[in-house]
Design an enzyme around this catalytic site. Sequence first.
Site, mmCIF file in Angstrom:
data_model
loop_
_atom_site.group_PDB
_atom_site.id
_atom_site.type_symbol
_atom_site.label_atom_id
_atom_site.label_comp_id
_atom_site.label_asym_id
_atom_site.label_seq_id
_atom_site.Cartn_x
_atom_site.Cartn_y
_atom_site.Cartn_z
ATOM 1 N N CYS A 198 0.834 -1.216 0.000
ATOM 2 C CA CYS A 198 0.000 0.000 0.000
ATOM 3 C C CYS A 198 0.869 1.268 0.000
ATOM 4 O O CYS A 198 1.532 1.543 -0.990
ATOM 5 C CB CYS A 198 -0.990 -0.072 1.156
ATOM 6 S SG CYS A 198 -2.410 0.977 0.901
ATOM 7 N N HIS A 250 -3.218 -4.977 1.713
ATOM 8 C CA HIS A 250 -2.539 -5.239 2.995
ATOM 9 C C HIS A 250 -2.547 -6.731 3.334
ATOM 10 O O HIS A 250 -3.478 -7.189 4.004
ATOM 11 C CB HIS A 250 -3.304 -4.517 4.112
ATOM 12 C CG HIS A 250 -3.136 -3.038 4.125
ATOM 13 N ND1 HIS A 250 -2.295 -2.395 4.996
ATOM 14 C CD2 HIS A 250 -3.700 -2.079 3.371
ATOM 15 C CE1 HIS A 250 -2.350 -1.093 4.783
ATOM 16 N NE2 HIS A 250 -3.203 -0.868 3.806
ATOM 17 N N GLU A 269 -0.852 -8.294 5.509
ATOM 18 C CA GLU A 269 -0.629 -8.527 6.949
ATOM 19 C C GLU A 269 -1.942 -8.539 7.728
ATOM 20 O O GLU A 269 -1.973 -8.938 8.885
ATOM 21 C CB GLU A 269 0.347 -7.474 7.507
ATOM 22 C CG GLU A 269 -0.209 -6.082 7.729
ATOM 23 C CD GLU A 269 -0.438 -5.285 6.445
ATOM 24 O OE1 GLU A 269 -0.212 -5.814 5.339
ATOM 25 O OE2 GLU A 269 -0.879 -4.123 6.559
HETATM 26 N N1 GLN Z 1 -3.590 6.561 1.065
HETATM 27 C C1 GLN Z 1 -2.361 6.293 1.731
HETATM 28 C C2 GLN Z 1 -1.226 7.103 1.119
HETATM 29 O O1 GLN Z 1 -1.406 7.700 0.116
HETATM 30 C C3 GLN Z 1 -2.036 4.810 1.665
HETATM 31 C C4 GLN Z 1 -3.073 4.025 2.410
HETATM 32 C C5 GLN Z 1 -2.532 2.775 3.038
HETATM 33 O O2 GLN Z 1 -1.335 2.514 3.088
HETATM 34 N N2 GLN Z 1 -3.440 2.001 3.580
HETATM 35 O O3 GLN Z 1 -0.151 7.162 1.664
#
Ligand code: GLN
Length: 194
Positions: free
Chosen positions: A78, A171, A173
């Site tokens: 992410c 994610h 995890e």
């Molecule tokens: N929206 C977040 C960002 O731009 C990422 C979201 C996440 O890691 N769950 O950093």
Amino acid sequence: MKIGVLGMQGDIEEHLAMLGKMGIGTFRVKSVKTLDMADGLIIPGGESTTMLRLLKLTGLFEELKKKIQKGFPVYGTCAGMILLSKKIVSHSDQDSLNVLDISVARNGYGRQVESFEAELSIASIGEKPFKAIFIRAPLIVRVGKGVETLATYEGVPVMVRSGNILASSFHPELSNDSRIHELFLRMVKNAPRG
Ligand code: GLN
């Protein structure tokens, strides 16, 4: 084998817990010294701008970038994927490590649907679908040559690999399924030591 988890902000505990359950030695990486103790690094989900600021403050930004370019195994989930990517099309002034040839749009799945789950078919981890959890996830809008797509959702890549670099929009995890972490551990085992 010891796997570090970038310990600035975000889903740190969840990755440490997953690796712990798998019997893998793990610790938080918050400095260049602790980075050098790791055989591989997970960059968790969280807030990419906060992590970026702290990476620069600690001198980890340049060190990590150099190491990854030399073959150090890294897995970005992410926000971690945003930090690894070459281009952030939604925030073109936001800096990144620029080691993975993909372009991403932050929060590209929309803010209103902040989070969703999807069953993904990921051949490289086995036949059973993987329950992927997306939270304000980045959308991959371009995948460069030499970057392999390992999973897609609605036709869009959501998990990619390029040499020593693994990244996912979701994610892993947070699912009770360690198969993606195991895939990363195999990459670490097979990486040449420098
Ligand atoms: N929206 C977040 C960002 O731009 C990422 C979201 C996440 O890691 N769950 O950093």
